[in-house]
Scaffold this motif. Structure first.
Motif, PDB file in Angstrom:
ATOM      1  N   THR A  89       0.888  -1.144  -0.077  1.00  0.00           N
ATOM      2  CA  THR A  89       0.000   0.102  -0.060  1.00  0.00           C
ATOM      3  C   THR A  89       0.714   1.277  -0.089  1.00  0.00           C
ATOM      4  OG1 THR A  89      -0.144  -0.238   2.554  1.00  0.00           O
ATOM      5  CG2 THR A  89      -1.885  -1.013   1.439  1.00  0.00           C
ATOM      6  N   ALA A  90       0.403   2.096  -0.532  1.00  0.00           N
ATOM      7  CA  ALA A  90       1.214   3.507  -0.723  1.00  0.00           C
ATOM      8  C   ALA A  90       0.953   4.460   0.537  1.00  0.00           C
ATOM      9  CB  ALA A  90       0.708   4.159  -2.094  1.00  0.00           C
ATOM     10  N   ASP A  91       1.595   3.915   1.474  1.00  0.00           N
ATOM     11  CA  ASP A  91       1.407   4.525   3.025  1.00  0.00           C
ATOM     12  C   ASP A  91       2.679   4.312   3.554  1.00  0.00           C
ATOM     13  OD1 ASP A  91       0.938   2.126   3.866  1.00  0.00           O
ATOM     14  OD2 ASP A  91      -1.182   2.671   4.186  1.00  0.00           O
ATOM     15  N   TRP A  92       2.740   5.260   4.665  1.00  0.00           N
ATOM     16  CA  TRP A  92       3.902   5.162   5.531  1.00  0.00           C
ATOM     17  C   TRP A  92       4.220   3.726   5.886  1.00  0.00           C
ATOM     18  CZ3 TRP A  92       7.892   8.132   6.043  1.00  0.00           C
ATOM     19  CH2 TRP A  92       7.726   9.400   5.400  1.00  0.00           C
ATOM     20  N   PRO A  93       2.981   3.031   6.725  1.00  0.00           N
ATOM     21  CA  PRO A  93       3.357   1.443   6.990  1.00  0.00           C
ATOM     22  C   PRO A  93       3.795   0.521   5.916  1.00  0.00           C
ATOM     23  CG  PRO A  93       1.329   2.605   8.075  1.00  0.00           C
ATOM     24  CD  PRO A  93       1.945   3.361   7.005  1.00  0.00           C
ATOM     25  N   GLY A  94       3.284   0.771   4.702  1.00  0.00           N
ATOM     26  CA  GLY A  94       3.456   0.158   3.478  1.00  0.00           C
ATOM     27  C   GLY A  94       5.055   0.225   3.185  1.00  0.00           C
ATOM     28  N   TYR A  95       5.383   1.551   3.070  1.00  0.00           N
ATOM     29  CA  TYR A  95       6.802   1.848   2.906  1.00  0.00           C
ATOM     30  C   TYR A  95       7.733   1.355   3.809  1.00  0.00           C
ATOM     31  CZ  TYR A  95      10.457   4.964   0.879  1.00  0.00           C
ATOM     32  OH  TYR A  95      11.812   5.303  -0.049  1.00  0.00           O
ATOM     33  N   PHE A  96       7.602   1.534   4.944  1.00  0.00           N
ATOM     34  CA  PHE A  96       8.393   0.991   6.105  1.00  0.00           C
ATOM     35  C   PHE A  96       8.445  -0.490   6.023  1.00  0.00           C
ATOM     36  CE2 PHE A  96       8.020   4.838   8.507  1.00  0.00           C
ATOM     37  CZ  PHE A  96       9.473   5.098   8.714  1.00  0.00           C
ATOM     38  N   ALA A  97       7.171  -1.367   5.666  1.00  0.00           N
ATOM     39  CA  ALA A  97       7.299  -2.857   5.492  1.00  0.00           C
ATOM     40  C   ALA A  97       7.939  -3.148   4.355  1.00  0.00           C
ATOM     41  CB  ALA A  97       5.672  -3.372   5.387  1.00  0.00           C
ATOM     42  N   LEU A  98       8.034  -2.623   3.100  1.00  0.00           N
ATOM     43  CA  LEU A  98       8.773  -2.844   1.782  1.00  0.00           C
ATOM     44  C   LEU A  98      10.306  -2.829   2.237  1.00  0.00           C
ATOM     45  CD1 LEU A  98       8.917  -3.463  -0.975  1.00  0.00           C
ATOM     46  CD2 LEU A  98       8.565  -1.022  -1.393  1.00  0.00           C
ATOM     47  N   THR A  99      10.716  -1.674   2.944  1.00  0.00           N
ATOM     48  CA  THR A  99      11.981  -1.314   3.270  1.00  0.00           C
ATOM     49  C   THR A  99      12.611  -2.349   4.123  1.00  0.00           C
ATOM     50  OG1 THR A  99      11.582   0.981   3.129  1.00  0.00           O
ATOM     51  CG2 THR A  99      13.713   0.275   4.412  1.00  0.00           C
ATOM     52  N   ALA A 100      11.834  -2.954   5.215  1.00  0.00           N
ATOM     53  CA  ALA A 100      12.283  -3.905   6.228  1.00  0.00           C
ATOM     54  C   ALA A 100      12.338  -5.258   5.357  1.00  0.00           C
ATOM     55  CB  ALA A 100      11.318  -4.264   7.097  1.00  0.00           C
ATOM     56  N   GLN A 101      11.697  -5.564   4.438  1.00  0.00           N
ATOM     57  CA  GLN A 101      11.701  -6.676   3.566  1.00  0.00           C
ATOM     58  C   GLN A 101      13.027  -6.448   2.680  1.00  0.00           C
ATOM     59  OE1 GLN A 101       7.814  -7.204   1.270  1.00  0.00           O
ATOM     60  NE2 GLN A 101       6.978  -7.332   3.354  1.00  0.00           N
ATOM     61  N   THR A 102      13.142  -5.472   2.180  1.00  0.00           N
ATOM     62  CA  THR A 102      14.440  -4.925   1.336  1.00  0.00           C
ATOM     63  C   THR A 102      15.693  -5.148   2.087  1.00  0.00           C
ATOM     64  OG1 THR A 102      13.114  -3.289   0.048  1.00  0.00           O
ATOM     65  CG2 THR A 102      15.596  -3.213   0.006  1.00  0.00           C
ATOM     66  N   VAL A 103      15.660  -4.609   3.266  1.00  0.00           N
ATOM     67  CA  VAL A 103      16.861  -4.977   4.200  1.00  0.00           C
ATOM     68  C   VAL A 103      17.025  -6.692   4.460  1.00  0.00           C
ATOM     69  CG1 VAL A 103      17.715  -4.520   6.514  1.00  0.00           C
ATOM     70  CG2 VAL A 103      16.813  -2.962   5.463  1.00  0.00           C
TER      71      VAL A 103
END
Length: 263
Positions: free
Chosen positions: A65-79
């Motif tokens: 989802t294009a929101d802050w929780p979605g961006y942080f979740a995507l970043t955690a997966q990327t890390v």
């Protein structure tokens, strides 16, 4: 020992500062944040992305989802996935360069114990990985604000940042064995092979539902890459990561103390 460790840390920090590798890893983190921001931009308005030529007409985006929780979740997966390659590269360079540059014998001639040298390298590695993770969080905050993502709140930001930092910490611990691989293999290439093998096995085991038993798959599972149901690894997952980290560090120190480095 504290004095020896401080001296070894100073020497290793000088090597790191004079190298281009930190800049390369920082560039990789910047790229990861930019890719995440790109996906958020596309998810904000898929039609707009198609009209700008950023998305094929037949492309379908699912999940996220294009929101802050979605961006942080995507970043955690990327890390948890890409970070293993970045952090692993850092560990391989810290140890492998001594053999590739043929400075290992000079290093061991110093009036500093081998264990102190190994500990200094690992302390520097963990600090390096932590700095890269903090940099990624800062970039996410900046890029997310520029995109005007909805769902901002202090609590959501703290929770999201904690998730990214936690994923970074676990992934950094899993990079420690690559220092052992670079030492035993006396260079970069054997350790790079181990790095790609563990990444591959982690992806396969996570896909078939057995990732919780393989420490290198645990950060990705906790970050939700395999879905919410697979994110519950129990205490065994993080404990396995800790044991791998500490065991590999101890094994590396023991190898450096006993190995013949004349070759």
């Amino acid at each position: 020992m504290p004095g020896e460790l401080a001296a070894a840390l100073h020497a290793e920090a000088l090597k790191l500062r004079r190298s281009r590798v930190p800049w390369a890893t920082a560039g990789a983190v910047l790229l990861a944040a930019a890719v995440g921001a790109f996906f958020m931009f596309v998810l904000q308005d898929v039609g707009r992305a198609r009209s700008l030529g950023l998305l094929g007409t037949k492309a379908q985006l699912t999940g996220g989802t294009a929101d802050w929780p979605g961006y942080f979740a995507l970043t955690a997966q990327t890390v948890s996935v890409g970070g293993l390659i970045i952090f692993g590269t850092a560990a391989i360079w810290l140890f492998g360069r001594e053999f590739s540059d043929r400075t290992v014998t000079d290093l061991l001639a110093l009036p500093t114990s081998r264990t102190a040298v190994v500990l200094a390298k690992f302390v520097l590695l963990l600090g390096w990985c932590a700095a890269l993770t903090v940099l990624l969080v800062a970039l996410v905050l900046v890029l997310g604000a520029l995109l005007g993502l909805p769902g901002w709140s202090g609590g959501a930001a703290l929770q999201g940042a904690a998730g990214v930092l936690g994923a970074g910490l676990l992934t950094a611990g899993l990079a420690v064995p690559y220092g052992l691989a670079a030492s035993v293999g006396r260079g970069y290439l054997p350790a790079v092979g181990v790095l790609f093998l563990t990444v591959l096995v982690a992806q396969v085991l996570a896909a078939v539902g057995h990732g919780a038993w393989f420490p290198w798959a645990v950060p990705a599972l906790l970050a939700g890459t395999a879905g919410p149901a697979a994110a519950q690894t129990g205490w065994g997952g993080p404990l396995g990561v800790l044991l791998v980290c500490l065991g590999s560090a101890a094994a590396t120190a023991a190898w450096w103390e006993r190995a013949d480095h004349r070759a």
